[in-house]
Design an enzyme around this catalytic site. Structure first.
Site, PDB file in Angstrom:
ATOM      1  N   GLU A  87       0.797  -1.223   0.000  1.00  0.00           N
ATOM      2  CA  GLU A  87       0.000   0.000   0.000  1.00  0.00           C
ATOM      3  C   GLU A  87       0.833   1.279   0.000  1.00  0.00           C
ATOM      4  OE1 GLU A  87      -3.084   0.457  -0.350  1.00  0.00           O
ATOM      5  OE2 GLU A  87      -4.083  -1.440   0.059  1.00  0.00           O
ATOM      6  N   SER A 347     -29.866 -33.240  47.654  1.00  0.00           N
ATOM      7  CA  SER A 347     -29.043 -33.786  48.743  1.00  0.00           C
ATOM      8  C   SER A 347     -27.654 -33.159  48.832  1.00  0.00           C
ATOM      9  CB  SER A 347     -28.895 -35.303  48.552  1.00  0.00           C
ATOM     10  OG  SER A 347     -30.135 -35.955  48.621  1.00  0.00           O
TER      11      SER A 347
END
Length: 695
Positions: A87, A347
């Site tokens: 770029e 339980s």
């Protein structure tokens, strides 16, 4: 031309150039003052990170874009090198505008009559991203040039590159290299690989036309052009281009990470102003547990969900929290966080009842206790399978999760004391308003969350000290955590629960665990721990509906063992027994500790008070058809008794049956007909007999 005249012209040209430079600088300064560049940061996605900085969940920015902040220190160096080379190869040296690139672009425009290359630098592209243009024109290009010069005066090269990589478009509502890498590859851009890096370089130039999910051929062509150009520029070696070009493209866009989704929602809502939230969660453990939960729920039923909480008992840090079997699964009401929903714990509180009894010196592991029907001021608990074992050791009673022995001990220590310890540990049970804790709390008669249960069990894994659970990485840890049980009692409970056999086909992990099932098969629980970690599992329907056959041992315990294995935490051995904690054989117990039995409304250690055994079937003098008259195979004869203390020894015509029975039922196969005498003898030596006639 004389030398003097030439020198004069050179001086005039230099002066003119200096005036132009000064004038340009003054103009740029005035432009800066009058029209500063719009560098206010765009709204970013909110990020929730794990304990190591890995992304757990991200939220779209306020404008609906996936826009994650980029940090070049954490990006793939090869990608950065390719991006700059493709770029803007003079990015690190030019002042924002590359005059050579612009000159080349102008000549190409004049020669070809069309734009061949734009000559834009990354600084100019950032200017375009921060101030989008409506159309391509020379005026827009000049504006970008001016803005790029302004940007270069305000930001460093590093800041420019990071802002570009945060705002660059990558198709759809994806902006920035991190969002693109997560959506197209399912990974952060730390180490992409050549073919992935090339695609991310190519996409921003034409993000919609090159989307891999919609236009794979164009995306591949653009990627391959980047590779070829990079090879020509010497950025990558030629031999790598062919290999990278053959790699397949991602055919679909992946969803953004959504680990610990319920917890992330809660944290973001609690701190709405924060953009980055750092948690104690381990992404590896979270991912493993979420996968286990989803797979287990599919095997349990179409409307069943699963929740799990994994914590470090020594610090209280939560390492994983799964709120449901699938956050986006509507059929399982996945949006409901069942880790914080109050449900009946079944339980699972029994270990704390036994722990209090150990603490009070009421029993030891081999102390015998009754498992037979009892009446506690109108409360008549029953075992889950509706059967009774007679006399059993405390160790066996807890390992088998027998209900009646637990209630006998709770009646002795007091349910108020149990609730007080739970509140002391920061886990108060939910009780009806104004109701005093009763014995039913020992079998699930109160509301508790999975998160609270894990915090409570954290005390069993941390020598009795309970660390409050926390999720934020910078949370303060109390120097003196509260206690739920003494270290000696905790050791006794762990010694018992670590001896419980794992579920079928589950590996032995060296953990202690307890299961629980609420009334009506609505909730299945399993909580396990080692010397440091606690993992709790809940399974059931979020709407509270019954699931026939859903039990803690069959449904939740297998999930517990698989989740522990998939969590990635190493099993930590239990600490050695603290001073004063011992396990004695039954023969070595002091006489008062050999038996724990009821007398009236209270408890005492001493001689048995139960009634003598009585044979209720067959009754005295009965004539019983066992098939002899028809010449058929002799049928077994059922024997039933009331009272007495197990184990029971049966005799038929003076000959003992092959085995002793702990239950009050037995079967006898006669070897002939006629008169027979049946006798039963209980553990206390008491007997009962009946005479019957078989035919």
């Amino acid at each position: 031309m004389s030398r003097r005249l030439a020198l004069r012209r050179v001086a005039m040209a230099a002066g003119l150039a200096a005036l132009l430079v000064i004038g340009g600088a003054v103009a740029l300064d005035r432009l800066d003052a009058a029209y500063p560049p719009p560098l206010d940061p765009a709204p970013l996605s909110v990020e929730v990170l794990d304990r190591d900085g890995a992304l757990l969940r991200a939220y779209a920015a306020s404008d609906g874009r996936w826009r994650l902040s980029a940090n070049i220190d954490t990006l793939d160096p090869q990608f950065l090198k390719m991006l700059v080379a493709y770029e803007d190869k003079r990015f690190w040296s030019h002042p924002g505008v590359d005059m050579r690139a612009l000159g080349r672009a102008a000549l190409q425009l004049l020669w070809n009559g069309r734009i061949v290359s734009g000559g834009s630098t990354l600084s100019m592209q950032l200017a375009r991203l921060t101030e989008p243009r409506s159309a391509r024109s020379f005026g827009a290009k000049f504006r970008q040039i001016a803005r790029a010069l302004q940007i270069e005066r305000r930001l460093s090269k590093r800041e420019i590159l990071e802002r570009y990589l945060t705002l660059a478009p990558y198709g759809g509502n994806l902006e920035g290299v991190r969002a693109a890498s997560l959506a197209w590859f399912g990974k952060e851009p730390h180490k992409l690989g050549l073919e992935k890096a090339a695609l991310l370089v190519a996409l921003p130039q034409s993000p919609e036309a090159r989307r891999p999910d919609r236009h794979p051929q164009m995306a591949k062509a653009a990627r391959d052009r980047v590779l070829a150009r990079m090879a020509g520029a010497g950025v990558i070696i030629e031999s790598e281009v062919a290999r990278a070009s053959e790699a397949k493209l991602a055919g679909r866009r992946l969803p953004m990470p959504a680990y610990a989704a319920h917890l992330a929602d809660a944290v973001v809502q609690a701190e709405p102003g924060e953009r980055v939230h750092r948690l104690t969660i381990s992404r590896r453990a979270q991912a493993g547990l979420e996968e286990v939960a989803a797979r287990a729920a599919r095997g349990l039923g179409p409307r069943v969900s699963v929740a799990m909480v994994l914590a470090d008992a020594q610090t209280g840090a939560v390492l994983a929290r799964v709120g449901s079997a699938g956050y986006f699964n509507a059929a399982r009401a996945g949006w409901i966080d069942m880790s914080v929903a109050e449900r009946s714990p079944g339980s699972t509180l029994k270990p704390f009842i036994y722990g209090l009894a150990f603490e009070e010196g009421l029993v030891m592991q081999e102390t015998m206790i009754e498992d037979r029907p009892g009446n506690f001021s109108g409360y008549r608990p029953r075992n889950f399978d509706m059967a009774y074992q007679g006399d059993v050791s405390v160790r066996t009673a807890l390992q088998m999760s027998l209900n009646v022995p637990a209630i006998r001990l709770l009646d002795a220590v007091g349910p108020v004391r149990l609730v007080a310890r739970m509140r002391q540990a920061g886990v108060p049970p939910a009780l009806p308003p104004g109701e005093t804790p009763g014995l039913a709390i020992g079998l699930g008669g109160a509301g508790l969350t999975l998160e609270g249960l894990v915090q409570l069990y954290g005390g069993l894994a941390n020598r009795g000290r309970v660390r409050p659970l926390h999720y934020l990485k910078d949370a303060e840890i109390a120097a003196h955590p509260p206690s739920v049980l003494t270290p000696q009692a905790v050791w006794q409970v762990a010694d018992i629960l670590s001896g419980v056999a794992p579920p079928r086909d589950a590996p032995r992990l060296g953990i202690a665990y307890k299961t629980g099932t609420s009334y009506g098969y609505r909730d299945a629980w399993s909580v396990g721990y080692d010397g440091r970690h606690v993992l709790g599992v809940w399974a059931g329907r979020p709407d509270g509906g019954s699931v026939p056959g859903l039990t803690g041992y069959l449904a939740a315990a297998p999930i517990l063992f698989e989740a522990f294995s998939r969590s990635g935490v190493g099993i930590v051995p239990f600490p050695p027994a603290p001073a004063g904690a011992i396990r004695l054989a039954a023969s070595d117990l002091p006489f008062p500790m050999r038996r724990f039995s009821a007398s009236g409304g209270g408890f005492r250690a001493g001689a048995p008070v139960e009634p003598a055994p009585e044979i209720v079937f067959p009754p005295q003098g009965a004539r019983i058809d066992v098939g002899l008259a028809r010449g058929a195979r002799v049928m077994p004869l059922a024997l039933k008794i009331n009272g007495g203390r197990a184990p029971f020894r049966w005799l038929a015509n003076g000959e003992p049956l092959p085995e002793a029975y702990r239950r009050r039922r037995a079967n006898w196969v006669p070897d002939g007909g006629g008169a027979s005498t049946l006798t039963v003898i209980d553990a206390a030596g008491r007997s009962a007999s009946v005479d019957v006639f078989l035919e």
